[in-house]
Design a protein around this motif. Structure first.
Motif, PDB file in Angstrom:
ATOM      1  N   TRP A 170       0.823  -1.201   0.000  1.00  0.00           N
ATOM      2  CA  TRP A 170       0.000   0.000   0.000  1.00  0.00           C
ATOM      3  C   TRP A 170       0.859   1.254   0.000  1.00  0.00           C
ATOM      4  O   TRP A 170       1.937   1.291   0.590  1.00  0.00           O
ATOM      5  N   GLY A 210       1.898   1.143   5.978  1.00  0.00           N
ATOM      6  CA  GLY A 210       1.535  -0.167   6.490  1.00  0.00           C
ATOM      7  C   GLY A 210       0.402  -0.143   7.488  1.00  0.00           C
ATOM      8  O   GLY A 210      -0.023  -1.183   7.984  1.00  0.00           O
ATOM      9  N   GLU A 211      -0.118   1.058   7.797  1.00  0.00           N
ATOM     10  CA  GLU A 211      -1.193   1.142   8.787  1.00  0.00           C
ATOM     11  C   GLU A 211      -1.982   2.412   8.557  1.00  0.00           C
ATOM     12  O   GLU A 211      -1.538   3.330   7.869  1.00  0.00           O
ATOM     13  N   ILE A 212      -3.194   2.459   9.126  1.00  0.00           N
ATOM     14  CA  ILE A 212      -4.009   3.659   9.071  1.00  0.00           C
ATOM     15  C   ILE A 212      -4.270   4.137  10.493  1.00  0.00           C
ATOM     16  O   ILE A 212      -4.112   3.394  11.459  1.00  0.00           O
ATOM     17  N   SER A 213      -4.704   5.375  10.605  1.00  0.00           N
ATOM     18  CA  SER A 213      -4.982   5.955  11.917  1.00  0.00           C
ATOM     19  C   SER A 213      -6.206   5.299  12.544  1.00  0.00           C
ATOM     20  O   SER A 213      -7.177   4.975  11.861  1.00  0.00           O
ATOM     21  N   ILE A 214      -6.172   5.115  13.849  1.00  0.00           N
ATOM     22  CA  ILE A 214      -7.328   4.580  14.576  1.00  0.00           C
ATOM     23  C   ILE A 214      -8.508   5.550  14.473  1.00  0.00           C
ATOM     24  O   ILE A 214      -9.666   5.161  14.686  1.00  0.00           O
ATOM     25  N   SER A 263      -9.472   6.915  11.678  1.00  0.00           N
ATOM     26  CA  SER A 263      -9.962   6.911  10.302  1.00  0.00           C
ATOM     27  C   SER A 263     -11.479   6.756  10.249  1.00  0.00           C
ATOM     28  O   SER A 263     -12.063   5.866  10.872  1.00  0.00           O
ATOM     29  N   LEU A 305     -12.556   3.359   9.017  1.00  0.00           N
ATOM     30  CA  LEU A 305     -12.603   2.313  10.038  1.00  0.00           C
ATOM     31  C   LEU A 305     -13.861   2.439  10.900  1.00  0.00           C
ATOM     32  O   LEU A 305     -14.526   1.454  11.193  1.00  0.00           O
ATOM     33  N   TYR A 350      -5.467   6.016  -0.677  1.00  0.00           N
ATOM     34  CA  TYR A 350      -4.526   4.906  -0.576  1.00  0.00           C
ATOM     35  C   TYR A 350      -4.585   4.100  -1.865  1.00  0.00           C
ATOM     36  O   TYR A 350      -5.661   3.873  -2.422  1.00  0.00           O
TER      37      TYR A 350
END
Length: 281
Positions: free
Chosen positions: A4, A12-16, A18, A21, A109
């Motif tokens: 990604w 490698g990660e998204i914000s909590i 988001s 999410l 993304y």
């Protein structure tokens, strides 16, 4: 899981925080990469832009987005000749709660993924499918879009996997045929082609649009209509479309059976002429 990128940089990660999410507040596109090019890019870009407008999201610039897709494929380890790119556009984090400004800034993304072609015999002999028990809710304000809210498809797709089949067909709450779990569906009856209306629910796929456009000026012009269970059962031919595999005939669903007939084969040839190489017979 693939690789990604955000703004051209690996992520490698998204914000909590988001909104994707928390609320599924966003859209996505899954694009077939063939010989290094994004197939049906114009259709994907148009659907994404229109979807952003309907959801009150600031749409990414499509030319820049295409460059991001190209860069992601080249930076990743996936083969440019045959792979998948996925774009996710999600509302930027903001205040907690459902409400947010419209339009809102977005985060984009881009992912690159390996994929395998569908076995050739399925193009010649057709697929066995099932009629999913999971129903699609009617009257969705997101009808036709590929939003991040895909729980209906998750449940229906789980039925397909449990049955060890390639695809399943879904009905809406009013017993109308809508689509497959990952595809659009077409019926042939008396040499006429129809496909379900998607103004209440379902996803308007880019390959579906190509089929409709290619046949628009022919004797096999596609009709977009409401289709019930009896019309499905009495069809002469049934086929599915999807951005990745192009077109696949259906040979059965539950106790119903169909031939891989001449109309389906002619549509496949027409798609092959448009560059959908998987449909070459």
């Amino acid at each position: 899981m693939g690789e990604w990128y955000r703004n051209g940089e690996p992520v490698g990660e998204i914000s909590i925080a988001s909104r994707g999410l928390h609320y599924g507040d966003g859209l996505f596109e899954t694009i077939a990469i063939r010989a290094g090019s994004a197939r049906l890019w114009e259709y994907h870009a148009e659907r994404l832009t229109q979807g952003c407008e309907r959801l009150g999201l600031k749409a990414p610039h499509t030319d820049q987005l295409l460059q991001q897709v190209t860069d992601a494929i080249r930076q990743s380890d996936v083969p440019e000749a045959y792979c998948i790119a996925k774009i996710i556009v999600v509302a930027a984090p903001g205040l907690r709660g459902y409400g947010r400004p419209r339009p809102i800034e977005t985060e984009t993304y881009v992912g690159a993924f390996l994929t395998q072609p569908v076995a050739l015999d399925k193009y010649h002999k057709g697929l066995d499918t099932l009629l999913c028990e999971t129903r699609l809710a009617c009257g969705s304000p997101f009808a036709g879009l590929k939003t991040l809210n895909r729980l209906e498809q998750v449940l229906a797709r789980s039925e397909v996997l449990e049955a060890r089949l390639f695809e399943g067909l879904t009905m809406d709450a009013d017993d109308r045929l809508i689509c497959g779990t990952m595809s659009n569906v077409f019926l042939v009856a008396e040499n006429k082609i129809s496909t379900p209306q998607l103004n209440r629910c379902g996803v308007a796929g880019v390959m579906r649009r190509l089929v409709v456009d290619v046949l628009a000026d022919t004797d096999c012009k596609v009709q977009e209509i409401d289709i019930n269970r009896e019309q499905l059962a009495s069809a002469d031919e049934v086929f599915l479309s999807n951005s990745q595999f192009g077109l696949l005939p259906v040979k059965s669903c539950a106790d119903w059976c169909w031939d891989v007939g001449p109309v389906t084969q002619e549509v496949m040839r027409s798609l092959a002429e448009q560059g959908i190489r998987e449909c070459r017979l």
